[in-house]
Design an enzyme around this catalytic site. Sequence first.
Site, PDB file in Angstrom:
ATOM      1  N   PRO A 260       0.821  -1.217   0.000  1.00 48.24           N
ATOM      2  CA  PRO A 260       0.000   0.000   0.000  1.00 48.24           C
ATOM      3  C   PRO A 260       0.847   1.255   0.000  1.00 48.24           C
ATOM      4  O   PRO A 260       1.845   1.363   0.709  1.00 48.24           O
ATOM      5  CB  PRO A 260      -0.794  -0.134   1.308  1.00 48.24           C
ATOM      6  CG  PRO A 260       0.121  -0.932   2.200  1.00 48.24           C
ATOM      7  CD  PRO A 260       0.825  -1.898   1.298  1.00 48.24           C
ATOM      8  N   GLY A 261       0.443   2.222  -0.788  1.00 50.66           N
ATOM      9  CA  GLY A 261       1.099   3.527  -0.804  1.00 50.66           C
ATOM     10  C   GLY A 261       0.058   4.596  -0.551  1.00 50.66           C
ATOM     11  O   GLY A 261      -0.049   5.164   0.531  1.00 50.66           O
ATOM     12  N   CYS A 328       3.692  29.263 -16.180  1.00 49.08           N
ATOM     13  CA  CYS A 328       3.411  29.936 -17.458  1.00 49.08           C
ATOM     14  C   CYS A 328       2.777  28.990 -18.475  1.00 49.08           C
ATOM     15  O   CYS A 328       3.091  29.022 -19.663  1.00 49.08           O
ATOM     16  CB  CYS A 328       4.699  30.536 -18.025  1.00 49.08           C
ATOM     17  SG  CYS A 328       5.936  29.303 -18.440  1.00 49.08           S
TER      18      CYS A 328
END
Length: 412
Positions: A260-261, A328
């Site tokens: 799991p992350g 930008c």
Amino acid sequence: MNSLSLLKIAKQFDAPLYVYDAEKISSQFKRLTNAFKGVSNLRLNYAAKALSNISILRLMDHLGSGLDTVSIQEVKLGLTAGFKPESIIYTPNGVSLEEIEEASALGVQINIDNLSVLEQFGSKHPDVPVCIRINPHVMAGGNSNISVGHIDSKFGISIHQIPHLLRIVDLTQMNINGIHMHTGSDILDIDVFLYASEILFETAKNFKDLDFIDFGSGFKVPYKAGDIETNIEELGRKLTTRFNEFCKEYGKELTLAFEPGKFLVSEAGHFLAKVNVVKQTTSTVFASVDSGFNHLIRPMLYGASHEISNISNPKGRERYYSVVGYICETDTFGSNRRISEISEGDILCFKNAGAYCFSMASNYNSRFRPAEVLWHNGKAHLIRKRETFHDILRNQVDVKELFESPEKIATK
């Protein structure tokens, strides 16, 4: 964490800023552990790529987690953070044989996902325990960029290549101690995941000396009120029953592993940004913050939706705003969001900012990457300093002498 605490942290450390709640990380770890309490041997390997700050890694080690890594640098970070080599699994993709050998020399669990490298590594290092990553050809859900178990994915060894795989293992006499799959993030249908698991179980029968079966992860977390999420408890009940049945069939108590992350750190993270400008156009009211996709790229890259709130005016009258950055290019965090009335100087909070947010930050436009703070036991701890102009130049080599005039060089 509440808005008042976050606002105080923003005043103390300035913005833009990432803040992580250690208690939320701990509770998610316990929730996942409890969901699979019926398994005799469970190993949770935190996916370091989600958030690799060394203090977060130390917290994971303290909780009893192992570590899932995808690069030699993450392996070394894990070792530096205190993880034992045997608690680290290394699952790269498309890296050189030399990098895999370097990781192997450090004593971590190697996980190989292609036939060419498997044959090369097995021929040179037949005694080194190796896990094999299988591609089950299953689409578990979520954005195509983060679903990695389908037939067109570059990850894993195709289930249709099992005969070739077995031939390599037989000829090299290499030591296969684990079988692995990872379908990718945002598992929406538990039954689809269980179907992929059956493919993994069937594949595992080909190997007689396994120690573990690794089911990857990809558990979906909610990004807003009422949002769908993976039902971990239901998955735990169903997969635990099936896994225990398989272990009896296999004749050995195997370890069930996950990586799991996002599940552990996403909801624990908050990204704080200051409003520079409130700009009314003919059709839109823009709230422009002192950040951009150089700090939080997920909305632009994946179309991810992060809930945004104005913690400087949490009870104000709600209005519609498009929250944008200072890059930008078009960098819109959210269009036409209902947010408490915004004034210049207010602090906006982006939720679910723990996973794949700072870890994907850059210095685009030569902007500094933000600081990181860990909220632990009611106190804010700085765990990464804000970058400075020195950091922008640190590794650059200024060859100004190439552009000096002959006259100037002659006077030296």
